[in-house]
Design a protein around this motif. Structure first.
Motif, PDB file in Angstrom:
ATOM      1  N   TYR A   1      29.166  43.769  34.131  1.00 30.11           N
ATOM      2  CA  TYR A   1      30.584  43.366  33.954  1.00 30.11           C
ATOM      3  C   TYR A   1      31.467  44.338  34.545  1.00 30.11           C
ATOM      4  O   TYR A   1      32.577  44.406  34.256  1.00 30.11           O
ATOM      5  CB  TYR A   1      30.887  43.045  32.444  1.00 30.11           C
ATOM      6  N   LYS A   2      30.984  45.246  35.397  1.00 29.29           N
ATOM      7  CA  LYS A   2      31.858  46.547  35.766  1.00 29.29           C
ATOM      8  C   LYS A   2      33.020  45.896  36.563  1.00 29.29           C
ATOM      9  O   LYS A   2      34.026  46.599  36.515  1.00 29.29           O
ATOM     10  CB  LYS A   2      30.998  47.238  36.790  1.00 29.29           C
ATOM     11  N   LYS A   3      33.096  44.950  37.208  1.00 29.85           N
ATOM     12  CA  LYS A   3      34.086  44.122  38.108  1.00 29.85           C
ATOM     13  C   LYS A   3      35.074  44.128  37.202  1.00 29.85           C
ATOM     14  O   LYS A   3      36.666  44.152  37.494  1.00 29.85           O
ATOM     15  CB  LYS A   3      33.630  43.268  38.934  1.00 29.85           C
ATOM     16  N   GLY A   4      34.930  43.570  36.109  1.00 38.91           N
ATOM     17  CA  GLY A   4      35.760  43.139  35.001  1.00 38.91           C
ATOM     18  C   GLY A   4      36.655  41.861  35.295  1.00 38.91           C
ATOM     19  O   GLY A   4      37.082  41.331  34.100  1.00 38.91           O
TER      20      GLY A   4
ATOM     21  N   ILE B   1      32.383  27.178  32.965  1.00 39.95           N
ATOM     22  CA  ILE B   1      34.290  27.051  32.532  1.00 39.95           C
ATOM     23  C   ILE B   1      34.678  28.349  32.870  1.00 39.95           C
ATOM     24  O   ILE B   1      35.858  28.138  33.284  1.00 39.95           O
ATOM     25  CB  ILE B   1      33.723  26.976  30.699  1.00 39.95           C
ATOM     26  N   LEU B   2      34.175  29.418  32.779  1.00 36.91           N
ATOM     27  CA  LEU B   2      34.976  30.686  33.142  1.00 36.91           C
ATOM     28  C   LEU B   2      35.505  30.717  34.492  1.00 36.91           C
ATOM     29  O   LEU B   2      36.521  30.804  34.824  1.00 36.91           O
ATOM     30  CB  LEU B   2      33.758  31.915  32.926  1.00 36.91           C
ATOM     31  N   THR B   3      34.732  30.205  35.512  1.00 39.49           N
ATOM     32  CA  THR B   3      35.069  30.469  36.945  1.00 39.49           C
ATOM     33  C   THR B   3      35.875  29.121  37.020  1.00 39.49           C
ATOM     34  O   THR B   3      36.786  29.332  37.841  1.00 39.49           O
ATOM     35  CB  THR B   3      33.957  30.386  38.018  1.00 39.49           C
ATOM     36  N   ALA B   4      35.690  28.166  36.516  1.00 35.99           N
ATOM     37  CA  ALA B   4      36.573  26.774  36.406  1.00 35.99           C
ATOM     38  C   ALA B   4      38.015  27.259  35.961  1.00 35.99           C
ATOM     39  O   ALA B   4      39.139  26.842  36.732  1.00 35.99           O
ATOM     40  CB  ALA B   4      36.028  25.864  35.768  1.00 35.99           C
TER      41      ALA B   4
ATOM     42  N   TYR C   1      47.625  44.233  24.963  1.00 36.45           N
ATOM     43  CA  TYR C   1      46.358  44.699  24.785  1.00 36.45           C
ATOM     44  C   TYR C   1      45.716  44.828  25.972  1.00 36.45           C
ATOM     45  O   TYR C   1      45.803  45.442  27.046  1.00 36.45           O
ATOM     46  CB  TYR C   1      45.564  44.024  23.476  1.00 36.45           C
ATOM     47  N   ASN C   2      44.666  43.611  26.336  1.00 32.42           N
ATOM     48  CA  ASN C   2      43.924  43.773  27.482  1.00 32.42           C
ATOM     49  C   ASN C   2      44.576  42.938  28.598  1.00 32.42           C
ATOM     50  O   ASN C   2      44.424  41.957  28.958  1.00 32.42           O
ATOM     51  CB  ASN C   2      42.557  43.022  27.204  1.00 32.42           C
ATOM     52  N   ARG C   3      45.715  43.767  29.046  1.00 31.39           N
ATOM     53  CA  ARG C   3      46.655  43.159  30.011  1.00 31.39           C
ATOM     54  C   ARG C   3      46.080  42.665  31.383  1.00 31.39           C
ATOM     55  O   ARG C   3      46.604  41.833  31.700  1.00 31.39           O
ATOM     56  CB  ARG C   3      47.492  44.160  30.367  1.00 31.39           C
ATOM     57  N   SER C   4      44.986  43.151  31.903  1.00 28.74           N
ATOM     58  CA  SER C   4      44.446  42.944  33.159  1.00 28.74           C
ATOM     59  C   SER C   4      43.408  41.729  33.011  1.00 28.74           C
ATOM     60  O   SER C   4      42.715  41.338  33.965  1.00 28.74           O
ATOM     61  CB  SER C   4      43.758  43.852  33.947  1.00 28.74           C
ATOM     62  N   SER C   5      43.340  41.153  31.562  1.00 29.33           N
ATOM     63  CA  SER C   5      42.290  40.156  31.443  1.00 29.33           C
ATOM     64  C   SER C   5      40.631  40.812  31.798  1.00 29.33           C
ATOM     65  O   SER C   5      39.972  39.974  32.395  1.00 29.33           O
ATOM     66  CB  SER C   5      42.522  39.068  32.050  1.00 29.33           C
ATOM     67  N   ASN C   6      40.430  42.007  31.569  1.00 30.05           N
ATOM     68  CA  ASN C   6      39.294  42.455  32.006  1.00 30.05           C
ATOM     69  C   ASN C   6      38.180  42.258  31.285  1.00 30.05           C
ATOM     70  O   ASN C   6      38.105  42.375  29.910  1.00 30.05           O
ATOM     71  CB  ASN C   6      39.409  43.993  31.994  1.00 30.05           C
ATOM     72  N   TYR C   7      37.136  41.312  31.674  1.00 30.59           N
ATOM     73  CA  TYR C   7      36.060  40.902  31.042  1.00 30.59           C
ATOM     74  C   TYR C   7      35.096  41.989  30.543  1.00 30.59           C
ATOM     75  O   TYR C   7      34.391  41.916  29.428  1.00 30.59           O
ATOM     76  CB  TYR C   7      35.156  39.849  31.736  1.00 30.59           C
ATOM     77  N   MET C   8      35.199  43.081  31.274  1.00 32.33           N
ATOM     78  CA  MET C   8      34.301  44.301  30.802  1.00 32.33           C
ATOM     79  C   MET C   8      34.724  44.782  29.388  1.00 32.33           C
ATOM     80  O   MET C   8      33.844  45.385  28.624  1.00 32.33           O
ATOM     81  CB  MET C   8      34.442  45.400  31.944  1.00 32.33           C
TER      82      MET C   8
ATOM     83  N   GLY D   1      30.956  44.468  22.821  1.00 28.32           N
ATOM     84  CA  GLY D   1      30.426  43.686  21.701  1.00 28.32           C
ATOM     85  C   GLY D   1      28.992  43.317  22.029  1.00 28.32           C
ATOM     86  O   GLY D   1      28.108  43.336  20.962  1.00 28.32           O
ATOM     87  N   MET D   2      28.505  43.368  23.500  1.00 34.53           N
ATOM     88  CA  MET D   2      27.022  43.316  23.535  1.00 34.53           C
ATOM     89  C   MET D   2      26.237  44.407  23.368  1.00 34.53           C
ATOM     90  O   MET D   2      25.307  44.389  22.879  1.00 34.53           O
ATOM     91  CB  MET D   2      26.733  43.010  25.086  1.00 34.53           C
ATOM     92  N   LEU D   3      27.081  45.743  23.259  1.00 39.69           N
ATOM     93  CA  LEU D   3      26.200  46.947  22.917  1.00 39.69           C
ATOM     94  C   LEU D   3      25.919  46.905  21.222  1.00 39.69           C
ATOM     95  O   LEU D   3      24.953  47.487  21.102  1.00 39.69           O
ATOM     96  CB  LEU D   3      27.133  48.171  23.331  1.00 39.69           C
ATOM     97  N   ALA D   4      26.852  46.568  20.713  1.00 44.08           N
ATOM     98  CA  ALA D   4      26.773  46.554  19.044  1.00 44.08           C
ATOM     99  C   ALA D   4      25.646  45.497  18.855  1.00 44.08           C
ATOM    100  O   ALA D   4      25.051  45.855  17.928  1.00 44.08           O
ATOM    101  CB  ALA D   4      28.058  46.022  18.378  1.00 44.08           C
ATOM    102  N   THR D   5      25.515  44.439  19.569  1.00 42.60           N
ATOM    103  CA  THR D   5      24.402  43.568  19.411  1.00 42.60           C
ATOM    104  C   THR D   5      23.190  44.002  19.698  1.00 42.60           C
ATOM    105  O   THR D   5      22.039  43.730  18.702  1.00 42.60           O
ATOM    106  CB  THR D   5      24.885  42.160  20.587  1.00 42.60           C
ATOM    107  N   ILE D   6      22.922  44.812  20.530  1.00 44.39           N
ATOM    108  CA  ILE D   6      21.870  45.359  21.160  1.00 44.39           C
ATOM    109  C   ILE D   6      21.662  46.502  19.845  1.00 44.39           C
ATOM    110  O   ILE D   6      20.341  46.390  19.535  1.00 44.39           O
ATOM    111  CB  ILE D   6      21.963  46.266  22.415  1.00 44.39           C
TER     112      ILE D   6
END
Length: 387
Positions: A40-43, A126-129, A177-184, A190-195
């Motif tokens: 998800y680095k690209k964001g 759905i995301l790319t759409a 808040y997340n002004r650039s809609s950065n997916y990263m 959240g994924m790190l907390a899940t791990i």
């Protein structure tokens, strides 16, 4: 205290002697933290392939194609003169949308006949759409309004009047808040907390279960302590100590991947993380005490851990789920940690803003801890009575 320290050392020896557990608890957070970070680095999503069918091939249709291709999100991968073999082309080019420009498009526009441009969106993802749909709407809306204003100006309408005709009122959109809609920034924490929750549950599922299977519960553990509280702490503390460098490593990764941090909320973050780790650990301990089999204890906690991210409300709101699923989510520590973490990290909240998640984690810690204490006390009494 000497006995307590000896028991802590014993737990560390048990941990390091289990190569699978060692790889799971240390290797999984480090590996997945880096792997998901680079995923998800690209964001944000860019250069989505779209296909254009241009049956008109005029300056106006070419202008539209150039505008589509100039956007950051879209990439016109191919232009076809007619609409044949489009299904195969969408699959072959991984097309996310199909824009069809009809024949006589420019002529109909000039003669005010309102031609129609058809846009087919590939909803397989759905995301790319959504990204492709929004970008195409912006391009088509911009071209449409621009042409109408040019037509009005050719008729002698002043520029300000032409603009006012299509802007009866202005709308200002402010991204919070997340002004650039950065997916990263949105998904990766959240994924790190899940791990972390997953490795804690699976590691502590083995804590008492392996003692039962190896018959060391009576001969080694109870020989040194008969206190349920001390036994639970002995099992938890080594993992609490080892989770600290893992959290620090995640902090380094956040700097590396430039995920926004809130340094002024460090103490609040630590409190939230401590309650999360404590509640997840005691849940694993409780199952390990109740289930005297390592495999079964692990399987039960896998059932809890696997869907926890999905039902946590982090990506899909709990308000849109059936109430019985929301009740299940409330029993999982990850749900409340992610609620608090999102408020602190993304929405720049304070301690007062996360009182509900903190209270929920504190209640879960107390409930799991009390149940584990009672269950272990019963186990100890039975073991001593059997002796």
């Amino acid at each position: 205290m000497k006995t307590f320290i000896n028991l802590i050392k014993r737990e560390f020896r048990l941990f390091w002697s289990n190569s699978v557990l060692r790889l799971l608890f240390i290797g999984a957070p480090l590996l997945y933290g880096i792997l998901f970070g680079y995923v998800y680095k690209k964001g944000k999503v860019t250069d989505l392939n779209i296909i254009v069918v241009d049956e008109d091939n005029t300056p106006l249709s070419n202008r539209l194609i150039d505008m589509l291709n100039d956007t950051e999100v879209l990439n016109v991968i191919t232009v076809k003169p007619q609409g044949s073999g489009l299904k195969k082309a969408m699959i072959a080019y991984d097309g996310q949308a199909l824009v069809s420009i009809p024949d006589r498009f420019e002529a109909d526009v000039l003669q005010n006949r309102s031609p129609e441009i058809n846009v087919d969106i590939n909803l397989a993802n759905i995301l790319t759409a959504n990204y492709a749909s929004r970008a195409i709407q912006v391009v088509l809306g911009t071209l449409n309004a621009g042409m109408e204003m040019e037509a009005l100006k050719k008729k002698g309408t002043p520029e300000f009047a032409a603009i006012d005709k299509y802007e009866a009122f202005k709308t200002n959109y402010v991204r919070l808040y997340n002004r650039s809609s950065n997916y990263m920034s949105f998904l990766w924490p959240g994924m790190l907390a899940t791990i972390v929750q997953q490795v804690l549950l699976l590691a502590l599922a083995l804590s008492f279960a392996q003692e039962y299977e190896r018959s060391t519960f009576k001969t080694e553990l109870l020989a040194q302590t008969r206190s349920p509280l001390q036994a639970i702490l002995v099992k938890c503390i080594p993992y609490w100590l080892m989770i600290i460098p893992i959290w620090l490593f995640f902090l380094v990764l956040q700097h590396w991947f430039r995920v926004p941090l809130a340094p002024e909320q460090t103490a609040t973050n630590l409190l939230l993380a401590a309650l999360f780790v404590a509640s997840a650990s005691l849940l694993g301990i409780l199952v390990s005490i109740l289930i005297p089999n390592q495999l079964k204890a692990t399987e039960i906690l896998m059932v809890v851990a696997t869907p926890s991210f999905v039902v946590s409300g982090f990506t899909w709101p709990l308000s849109q789920m059936p109430r019985w699923i929301a009740y299940i989510a409330d029993v999982i520590p990850l749900t409340h940690f992610l609620q608090g973490y999102r408020i602190l990290l993304t929405q720049q909240g304070t301690l007062a803003d996360i009182q509900r998640p903190l209270l929920a984690l504190a209640i879960l810690t107390a409930v799991f801890g009390s149940c584990a204490y009672v269950a272990l006390r019963i186990k100890i009494k039975r073991a001593l009575k059997a002796n």
